[in-house]
Design a protein around this motif. Structure first.
Motif, PDB file in Angstrom:
ATOM      1  N   UNK A   1       0.771  -1.214   0.130  1.00 25.53           N
ATOM      2  CA  UNK A   1      -0.099  -0.005   0.022  1.00 25.53           C
ATOM      3  C   UNK A   1       0.893   1.265  -0.067  1.00 25.53           C
ATOM      4  N   UNK A   2       1.704   1.169   0.842  1.00 21.51           N
ATOM      5  CA  UNK A   2       2.673   2.494   0.911  1.00 21.51           C
ATOM      6  C   UNK A   2       3.632   2.653  -0.251  1.00 21.51           C
ATOM      7  N   UNK A   3       3.845   1.647  -1.242  1.00 19.90           N
ATOM      8  CA  UNK A   3       4.389   1.900  -2.646  1.00 19.90           C
ATOM      9  C   UNK A   3       3.516   2.515  -3.528  1.00 19.90           C
ATOM     10  N   UNK A   4       2.200   2.544  -3.180  1.00 20.22           N
ATOM     11  CA  UNK A   4       1.082   3.040  -4.262  1.00 20.22           C
ATOM     12  C   UNK A   4       1.074   4.665  -3.590  1.00 20.22           C
ATOM     13  N   UNK A   5       1.564   5.272  -2.459  1.00 18.39           N
ATOM     14  CA  UNK A   5       1.241   6.332  -2.232  1.00 18.39           C
ATOM     15  C   UNK A   5       2.245   7.124  -2.736  1.00 18.39           C
ATOM     16  N   UNK A   6       2.087   8.381  -3.560  1.00 15.85           N
ATOM     17  CA  UNK A   6       3.248   9.361  -4.062  1.00 15.85           C
ATOM     18  C   UNK A   6       4.266   9.398  -2.984  1.00 15.85           C
ATOM     19  N   UNK A   7       5.697   9.635  -3.375  1.00 14.68           N
ATOM     20  CA  UNK A   7       6.684   9.590  -2.381  1.00 14.68           C
ATOM     21  C   UNK A   7       6.764  10.986  -1.887  1.00 14.68           C
ATOM     22  N   UNK A   8       6.331  11.778  -2.728  1.00 12.95           N
ATOM     23  CA  UNK A   8       6.467  13.456  -2.185  1.00 12.95           C
ATOM     24  C   UNK A   8       5.428  13.526  -1.092  1.00 12.95           C
TER      25      UNK A   8
ATOM     26  N   UNK B   1       7.349  11.522   2.073  1.00 11.51           N
ATOM     27  CA  UNK B   1       8.513  12.522   2.430  1.00 11.51           C
ATOM     28  C   UNK B   1       8.009  13.719   3.298  1.00 11.51           C
ATOM     29  N   UNK B   2       6.945  14.484   2.606  1.00 12.71           N
ATOM     30  CA  UNK B   2       6.326  15.520   3.544  1.00 12.71           C
ATOM     31  C   UNK B   2       5.715  15.084   4.765  1.00 12.71           C
ATOM     32  N   UNK B   3       5.069  13.959   4.932  1.00 13.83           N
ATOM     33  CA  UNK B   3       4.369  13.602   6.119  1.00 13.83           C
ATOM     34  C   UNK B   3       5.443  13.246   6.825  1.00 13.83           C
ATOM     35  N   UNK B   4       6.522  12.560   6.652  1.00 14.71           N
ATOM     36  CA  UNK B   4       7.631  11.905   7.652  1.00 14.71           C
ATOM     37  C   UNK B   4       8.358  13.349   8.048  1.00 14.71           C
ATOM     38  N   UNK B   5       8.489  14.290   7.189  1.00 10.40           N
ATOM     39  CA  UNK B   5       9.236  15.503   7.909  1.00 10.40           C
ATOM     40  C   UNK B   5       8.220  16.078   8.784  1.00 10.40           C
ATOM     41  N   UNK B   6       7.081  16.067   8.829  1.00 10.34           N
ATOM     42  CA  UNK B   6       6.135  16.723   9.413  1.00 10.34           C
ATOM     43  C   UNK B   6       6.176  16.121  10.884  1.00 10.34           C
TER      44      UNK B   6
END
Length: 133
Positions: free
Chosen positions: A68-75, A78-83
């Motif tokens: 499922x995570x592979x199907x989510x846009x990486x941008x 990345x933004x979610x992980x930074x926040x």
């Protein structure tokens, strides 16, 4: 899914998979809704379902979450992980600051209470002879 005899197994599978999803809340909600629907359909189509049947059809929670995570846009990831990282740092700093303030306050209170216990008494005694002069 409340009427399913394997409800505990299903909840455990969904919970484990959900915990592995390091993605925005909206994606997790949609994923859980889709997974519950897919599991209900799978159970309706099969007579007796156990945990190994679910894993062999859907994969392990780790495999399913990664797919499922592979199907989510990486941008977006990345933004979610930074926040999320920033929130964790802020919470850590607030906890450290509040701990420092608490320790300082308690130290000050201990110092003040220790100083308050020391009593200085001065007495001056007048004698009658001193009043006459």
């Amino acid at each position: 899914m409340a009427n399913i005899p394997n409800d505990k197994i299903l909840r455990k599978y969904i919970r484990q998979t959900k915990q592995l999803l390091n993605c925005p809340r909206d994606y997790r909600r949609q994923f859980v809704a889709d997974l519950q629907e897919s599991l209900a359909k799978f159970i309706a189509e099969n007579d007796s379902v156990n945990e190994s049947d679910i894993i062999s059809y859907f994969g392990t929670p780790d495999e399913l979450a990664q797919t499922y995570l592979d199907g989510i846009p990486q941008e977006e990831l990345s933004a979610y992980k930074r926040k999320r990282k920033l929130r964790i740092i802020i919470v850590f700093l607030v906890l450290m600051l509040s701990s420092g303030i608490t320790v300082s306050y308690l130290s000050y209170e201990a110092y003040v209470s220790r100083e308050a216990k020391v009593i200085h008494v001065e007495e001056k005694i007048k004698t009658l002879d001193e009043d006459i002069e």
